[in-house]
Enzyme design. Structure first.
Site, PDB file in Angstrom:
ATOM      1  CG  HIS A 248      -1.669  -1.180   1.537  1.00 26.60           C
ATOM      2  ND1 HIS A 248      -2.876  -1.423   0.933  1.00 26.60           N
ATOM      3  CD2 HIS A 248      -1.444  -2.226   2.373  1.00 26.60           C
ATOM      4  CE1 HIS A 248      -3.369  -2.565   1.386  1.00 26.60           C
ATOM      5  NE2 HIS A 248      -2.515  -3.071   2.266  1.00 26.60           N
TER       6      HIS A 248
HETATM    7  C1  BDR Z   1      -2.138   0.540   5.835  1.00 25.25           C
HETATM    8  O1  BDR Z   1      -2.190  -0.109   7.121  1.00 25.25           O
HETATM    9  C2  BDR Z   1      -0.916  -0.594   7.451  1.00 25.25           C
HETATM   10  O2  BDR Z   1      -0.991  -1.919   7.889  1.00 25.25           O
HETATM   11  C3  BDR Z   1      -0.045  -0.451   6.236  1.00 25.25           C
HETATM   12  O3  BDR Z   1       1.282  -0.132   6.613  1.00 25.25           O
HETATM   13  C4  BDR Z   1      -0.682   0.662   5.458  1.00 25.25           C
HETATM   14  O4  BDR Z   1      -0.181   1.923   5.846  1.00 25.25           O
HETATM   15  C5  BDR Z   1      -2.969  -0.275   4.869  1.00 25.25           C
HETATM   16  O5  BDR Z   1      -4.279  -0.366   5.329  1.00 25.25           O
END
Ligand code: BDR
Ligand code: CA
Length: 343
Positions: A248
């Site tokens: 992400h």
């Molecule tokens: C986001 O949540 C975290 O687990 C990841 O690093 C990212 O920033 C995705 O939902």
């Protein structure tokens, strides 16, 4: 062409990354450090994927892995603005947040300055873009305690939210769910906003071949590859597909490095700060007259280009370090000055 040989663009984007490493945070930080288009002025840390002490240690260790230990790290908020928040984010990043891939203690320490103060100080010093890839508590506090920062930030790039299904609840994505009050304040701050929700970040996948190439590039790629493999195996429990390990946070950096890679749509966004089952949801509308704050919202990713850039540039840092280079493309020449002054 190696990172050291990459031509420097006329004006590099100076940024601070607010982060909770996190496997995908680590990948985003490494891409930023490897990118001649960027100058990483600092990392600020917040509780999220793990407790604050762990995310701060992780930020330091990721920088040190890349030979960029001179970049200042400032610790920030250890809890949400309001209400109770579950510490950590399940186990997709492993108990230490980095899938156990960077064991041991960091050599360096965070600066003796709160993240909020470091963000405000950096905004005073010149043009600054804020890349937020974690719960938005630090950013909300910085904007509340230093309201003039709103007018000084060039741009806010946030990984967060979901138009369709969330990843913590049916409606909410983790970074927004973890502190909805902070998210509502930050998104409504008036700073030009780019929002990268799950709908686009779920496209940020590496194929098995690309992961193999990443891992074969050198020590940094090998460690990042190990993190991503662990992360993928943990995702299998939720999504039933071992190959599904969306990176992400990389997209928040990619949006600055190679804007054409991500399609953005003009929309308005609202955060649900209520107490119903949809608390933490982001409501995105392109309908004229809908309520909400204006944002550019990510919709589609050129996945192949994303993978080429991430794998290629992490390989470039590895090659530069192997050749004895210490200077990273995205590291400011004077990095560490602020850290030394504040310590
Ligand atoms: C986001 O949540 C975290 O687990 C990841 O690093 C990212 O920033 C995705 O939902
Ligand atoms: Ca994150």
């Amino acid at each position: 062409m190696t990172a050291r040989e990459s031509p420097r663009p006329a004006r590099r984007t100076r940024l601070v990354i607010d982060t909770d490493p996190g496997v995908d945070d680590a990948a985003a930080i490494l891409l930023a450090l490897a990118s001649p288009e960027l100058e990483v002025a600092a990392l600020t840390t917040v509780a999220g994927n793990a407790a604050l002490s762990q995310t701060t240690s992780n930020a330091l260790r990721v920088l040190e892995l890349a030979g960029a230990g001179a970049v200042p790290v400032a610790a920030g908020a250890d809890r949400a603005l309001a209400g109770w928040r579950r510490p950590g984010h399940g186990s997709v990043h492993g108990p230490d947040g980095l899938g156990g891939a960077l064991p041991g203690e960091p050599a360096g320490s965070p600066v003796a300055r709160h993240a909020v103060e470091l963000i405000a100080g950096l905004a005073d010093e010149g043009p600054l873009t804020l890349v937020a890839i974690a719960p938005l508590t630090n950013v909300a506090l910085a904007l509340a305690m230093h309201p003039d920062v709103c007018g000084k930030l060039e741009r806010l790039v946030v990984m967060g939210g979901a138009r369709l299904e969330g990843n913590v609840s049916a409606a909410a994505e983790f970074n927004i769910w973890a502190d909805p009050e902070a998210a509502a304040r930050v998104l409504g701050s008036g700073v030009p906003l780019t929002l990268l929700p799950l709908d686009v970040t779920h496209q940020a996948l590496l194929t098995a071949g690309e992961l193999h190439e990443l891992s074969g590039g050198g020590r940094i790629g090998e460690r990042l590859g190990a993190m991503v493999r662990h992360y993928g195996s943990e995702h299998a429990a939720s999504y039933g597909d071992g190959a599904f390990a969306p990176l992400h946070d990389v997209l928040a950096v990619l949006a600055l490095v190679d804007p054409g890679t991500i399609e953005l749509e003009k929309a308005v966004v609202e955060v649900d700060t209520g107490s119903s089952a949809s608390r933490g949801a982001t409501l995105v509308s392109t309908r004229p007259g809908s309520p909400g704050v204006p944002a550019l919202v990510g919709t589609r990713l050129d996945r192949r280009r994303f993978a080429e850039l991430l794998v290629g540039r992490v390989g470039e840092i590895d090659a530069a370090l192997a050749a004895g280079g210490r200077e990273q493309a995205g590291v400011p020449a004077a990095a560490g000055t602020a850290a030394a002054a504040d310590a």
